[in-house]
Each structure stands twice: as C-alpha cells, then as structure tokens.
Write a protein that holds these residues in place. Sequence first.
Motif, PDB file in Angstrom:
ATOM      1  N   PRO A  38       0.833  -1.191   0.000  1.00 58.81           N
ATOM      2  CA  PRO A  38       0.000   0.000   0.000  1.00 58.81           C
ATOM      3  C   PRO A  38       0.876   1.252   0.000  1.00 58.81           C
ATOM      4  N   PRO A  40       2.306   4.734   1.090  1.00 56.77           N
ATOM      5  CA  PRO A  40       2.462   5.206   2.460  1.00 56.77           C
ATOM      6  C   PRO A  40       1.384   6.221   2.827  1.00 56.77           C
ATOM      7  N   ALA A  41       1.155   6.346   4.107  1.00 60.95           N
ATOM      8  CA  ALA A  41       0.187   7.315   4.601  1.00 60.95           C
ATOM      9  C   ALA A  41       0.653   8.719   4.196  1.00 60.95           C
ATOM     10  N   THR A  42      -0.297   9.592   4.027  1.00 62.04           N
ATOM     11  CA  THR A  42       0.044  10.952   3.635  1.00 62.04           C
ATOM     12  C   THR A  42       0.811  11.647   4.751  1.00 62.04           C
ATOM     13  N   THR A  43       1.600  12.643   4.375  1.00 63.51           N
ATOM     14  CA  THR A  43       2.437  13.319   5.361  1.00 63.51           C
ATOM     15  C   THR A  43       1.927  14.710   5.715  1.00 63.51           C
ATOM     16  N   LEU A 103      -8.444  11.916   4.391  1.00 58.40           N
ATOM     17  CA  LEU A 103      -7.138  11.250   4.346  1.00 58.40           C
ATOM     18  C   LEU A 103      -7.186   9.905   5.060  1.00 58.40           C
ATOM     19  N   HIS A 104      -7.944   9.840   6.143  1.00 60.58           N
ATOM     20  CA  HIS A 104      -8.110   8.563   6.847  1.00 60.58           C
ATOM     21  C   HIS A 104      -8.806   7.546   5.936  1.00 60.58           C
ATOM     22  N   ASP A 107      -6.197   6.356   3.440  1.00 61.86           N
ATOM     23  CA  ASP A 107      -5.260   5.410   4.051  1.00 61.86           C
ATOM     24  C   ASP A 107      -5.919   4.058   4.311  1.00 61.86           C
ATOM     25  N   GLN A 108      -7.169   4.070   4.755  1.00 63.76           N
ATOM     26  CA  GLN A 108      -7.885   2.816   5.013  1.00 63.76           C
ATOM     27  C   GLN A 108      -8.116   2.045   3.712  1.00 63.76           C
ATOM     28  N   ARG A 110      -6.254   2.129   1.093  1.00 66.74           N
ATOM     29  CA  ARG A 110      -4.961   1.563   0.702  1.00 66.74           C
ATOM     30  C   ARG A 110      -4.643   0.325   1.538  1.00 66.74           C
ATOM     31  N   THR A 111      -4.906   0.400   2.820  1.00 68.89           N
ATOM     32  CA  THR A 111      -4.673  -0.753   3.698  1.00 68.89           C
ATOM     33  C   THR A 111      -5.548  -1.931   3.284  1.00 68.89           C
TER      34      THR A 111
END
Length: 157
Positions: A38, A40-43, A103-104, A107-108, A110-111
Amino acid sequence: MPDVRSRSRATTSAVVLLAALSWTATACADRQTPQAAPAPATTWQEPASYDYTLQSHEDVLWGTFKVSVRDRKVTRTVGLDADSRRALREAPGGRIPTIGDLLHRLDQARTDRADTARADYTPDGRPERITLDPDANAVDDEAEYVISAYAPRPAQP
C-alpha cells in the motif's frame, strides 16, 4: 490379440503426464503473485482550524459544500448547490468530513487494497483530489472528493 505392451506404455505415459501436470498446477497455485505494498500514509498535517470547499461525488454524499473546521471538527457547512442542500436537509451535520477524515478514508482504502485509492496533491502536500473505488466490479461504491478554496485559520484561544 491386442499388444499389451503398447497399452501398458500408453497408460504409464498418461499417468506420468497427469502427475506432472498436477504437480505443476499445485506449484503454481501455491506461488502467490507479488502485490504492491500500500502507498504510504500521507504526510500533510491537518491544522486545527481551516475552511475549505468540498465537491463530493459519492453515493451518499453528493454536491458542493463550504466547510468550516475548528478544533478538527466540522462546525459549519453550507450547501452550494441543490444536491448539497438536499444532503444537508436529509442528514444535518452528520456526514461532512474534515480533510483529515478524507485522508483517513484514503489510508484505510490503501490498507484494504482497494482497486482505486489515489490522491492528487498540491505542492505543499495537501490533498486536492481523492478517488476511491473499493471494488471495480461493484456498482455505486466509487467516491471522488475535490478539495478547493482551502484557507487555514488561526487556532482559537
């Protein structure tokens, strides 16, 4: 009288061939195709207070909204078109996400290895478009969020 040796050789050859095919199929089935990790999480760090415009295209939230966020919570939402005003009438204050919430979701997705979990970013790293589709074969699970008119606000005392 039929030749017993020919039939015996044919049977043996067929058994060997079937065994080889079976072994090959099993070996290939056990080998997993590598999947991309996945993203990476956003920065980008969400500030505590800001305003933005959200154009949402998803099954349950459709329209363009002017959103005010204070202390990382949506405090005011204005529907800017007929669809958004209807959405606010049907579920007042309950569904409008902050940029951090979006954004959450990204990220979810993508996970969870969604078929589509993509974002476009501004030069400072803030998302300006998030596109999600958990299952390309499913109907009505796609979502697209366009973030514009972003304006950070000073923290409240």
